[in-house]
Design a protein around this motif. Structure first.
Motif, PDB file in Angstrom:
ATOM      1  N   CYS A  35       0.835  -1.208   0.000  1.00 60.38           N
ATOM      2  CA  CYS A  35       0.000   0.000   0.000  1.00 60.38           C
ATOM      3  C   CYS A  35       0.871   1.261   0.000  1.00 60.38           C
ATOM      4  N   LYS A  36       1.872   1.255   0.849  1.00 59.12           N
ATOM      5  CA  LYS A  36       2.766   2.420   0.969  1.00 59.12           C
ATOM      6  C   LYS A  36       3.499   2.682  -0.336  1.00 59.12           C
ATOM      7  N   ASN A  37       4.053   1.622  -0.927  1.00 57.38           N
ATOM      8  CA  ASN A  37       4.846   1.791  -2.149  1.00 57.38           C
ATOM      9  C   ASN A  37       3.998   2.274  -3.322  1.00 57.38           C
ATOM     10  N   ILE A  38       2.792   1.755  -3.436  1.00 55.32           N
ATOM     11  CA  ILE A  38       1.919   2.157  -4.547  1.00 55.32           C
ATOM     12  C   ILE A  38       1.378   3.564  -4.327  1.00 55.32           C
ATOM     13  N   ALA A  39       0.931   3.859  -3.105  1.00 59.87           N
ATOM     14  CA  ALA A  39       0.393   5.193  -2.804  1.00 59.87           C
ATOM     15  C   ALA A  39       1.441   6.278  -3.030  1.00 59.87           C
ATOM     16  N   ALA A  40       2.700   5.940  -2.763  1.00 63.92           N
ATOM     17  CA  ALA A  40       3.782   6.923  -2.943  1.00 63.92           C
ATOM     18  C   ALA A  40       3.929   7.350  -4.401  1.00 63.92           C
ATOM     19  N   GLN A  41       3.430   6.529  -5.321  1.00 71.00           N
ATOM     20  CA  GLN A  41       3.513   6.856  -6.744  1.00 71.00           C
ATOM     21  C   GLN A  41       2.247   7.557  -7.254  1.00 71.00           C
ATOM     22  N   CYS A  42       1.304   7.791  -6.349  1.00 69.05           N
ATOM     23  CA  CYS A  42       0.041   8.440  -6.712  1.00 69.05           C
ATOM     24  C   CYS A  42      -0.008   9.825  -6.074  1.00 69.05           C
ATOM     25  N   ASN A  43      -0.110  10.851  -6.886  1.00 71.71           N
ATOM     26  CA  ASN A  43      -0.001  12.217  -6.386  1.00 71.71           C
ATOM     27  C   ASN A  43      -1.036  12.604  -5.343  1.00 71.71           C
ATOM     28  N   ASP A  44      -2.211  11.983  -5.392  1.00 76.67           N
ATOM     29  CA  ASP A  44      -3.306  12.393  -4.511  1.00 76.67           C
ATOM     30  C   ASP A  44      -3.487  11.472  -3.309  1.00 76.67           C
ATOM     31  N   MET A  45      -2.448  10.680  -2.987  1.00 80.31           N
ATOM     32  CA  MET A  45      -2.559   9.743  -1.861  1.00 80.31           C
ATOM     33  C   MET A  45      -1.399   9.937  -0.891  1.00 80.31           C
ATOM     34  N   SER A  46      -1.656   9.592   0.373  1.00 83.22           N
ATOM     35  CA  SER A  46      -0.624   9.637   1.405  1.00 83.22           C
ATOM     36  C   SER A  46      -0.061   8.239   1.615  1.00 83.22           C
ATOM     37  N   ALA A  47       1.238   8.097   1.429  1.00 84.19           N
ATOM     38  CA  ALA A  47       1.871   6.793   1.613  1.00 84.19           C
ATOM     39  C   ALA A  47       1.750   6.329   3.062  1.00 84.19           C
ATOM     40  N   ASP A  48       1.865   7.259   4.003  1.00 81.64           N
ATOM     41  CA  ASP A  48       1.766   6.893   5.420  1.00 81.64           C
ATOM     42  C   ASP A  48       0.359   6.430   5.785  1.00 81.64           C
ATOM     43  N   GLN A  49      -0.647   7.138   5.283  1.00 80.03           N
ATOM     44  CA  GLN A  49      -2.026   6.725   5.543  1.00 80.03           C
ATOM     45  C   GLN A  49      -2.299   5.338   4.962  1.00 80.03           C
ATOM     46  N   ALA A  50      -1.860   5.147   3.739  1.00 83.29           N
ATOM     47  CA  ALA A  50      -2.062   3.858   3.071  1.00 83.29           C
ATOM     48  C   ALA A  50      -1.394   2.744   3.865  1.00 83.29           C
ATOM     49  N   TYR A  51      -0.206   3.015   4.386  1.00 89.39           N
ATOM     50  CA  TYR A  51       0.538   2.045   5.189  1.00 89.39           C
ATOM     51  C   TYR A  51      -0.257   1.666   6.440  1.00 89.39           C
ATOM     52  N   CYS A  52      -0.810   2.663   7.122  1.00 88.24           N
ATOM     53  CA  CYS A  52      -1.615   2.407   8.323  1.00 88.24           C
ATOM     54  C   CYS A  52      -2.823   1.538   8.012  1.00 88.24           C
TER      55      CYS A  52
END
Length: 199
Positions: A35-52
């Motif tokens: 989740c973190k790795n994919i969200a980090a490549q999406c401009n409108d997402m938070s990698a930390d939130q996705a990780y949680c």
């Protein structure tokens, strides 16, 4: 209310794993990293939130070995802490198709809880975080990342073939395509060891 961040989510998963040890905790950690790795490549997402959200999606398993009961147990665990979005994902991650009857598990819950979940799933408004956890749940074994098809087979061997199995697969593949379009690349490039672990 406990503020949800990477530290509190990690602590919650560690505690939960102590209550009910099992492969589910390592699976959750790989889901979270995907989740973190994919969200980090999406401009409108938070990698930390996705990780949680990835760490917490199966948190209801703290209550013991169960089938679909872990969804409502996780929902309640997160709601008690004020983590509303994480609570939603505890249920939504199992329903990429918003119909409770598409479940592949057993509803080891009360009739009241079943009716609550049925209504909740139907009315929930999914966003990219719901869809990301649905995707990443299908990319992670307890031993590491894997291609979707390997996970599909792994789950089907354990749960059997259900009337909506193929529809669920199609939906996950559709979510994969949407994220790859968003990030302009392959999700597999972001999952270290995915090929080796899929063999």
């Amino acid at each position: 209310m406990i503020r949800l961040n990477c530290t509190t989510a990690e602590s919650a998963l560690t505690w939960a794993g102590q209550q009910n040890p099992g492969n589910w905790t390592e699976h959750s950690r790989f889901v979270a990293l995907a989740c973190k790795n994919i969200a980090a490549q999406c401009n409108d997402m938070s990698a930390d939130q996705a990780y949680c959200f990835g760490l917490l999606h199966d948190i209801g398993r703290y209550a013991g070995v169960s089938s679909e009961r872990h969804l409502i147990d996780g929902y309640r665990f997160c709601m008690e802490r004020g983590w509303e979005k994480a609570a939603q994902i505890c249920i939504s991650h199992a329903f990429m198709i918003q119909d409770i009857h598409t479940s592949i598990g057993t509803f080891d819950v009360t009739e009241e809880d079943f009716q609550f979940m049925k209504h909740f799933i139907k009315e929930a408004v999914y966003d990219d975080y719901d869809r990301l956890v649905q995707l990443c749940d299908a990319l992670a074994l307890p031993t590491g990342f894997c291609i979707l098809e390997k996970r599909f087979v792994d789950v089907t061997i354990r749960y059997g073939v259900h009337p909506h199995t193929v529809d669920r697969w199609k939906k996950v593949l559709e979510i994969k395509a949407d994220f790859e379009k968003k990030m302009k690349g392959s999700i597999y490039d972001l999952l270290p060891g995915v090929i080796e672990n899929s063999l």
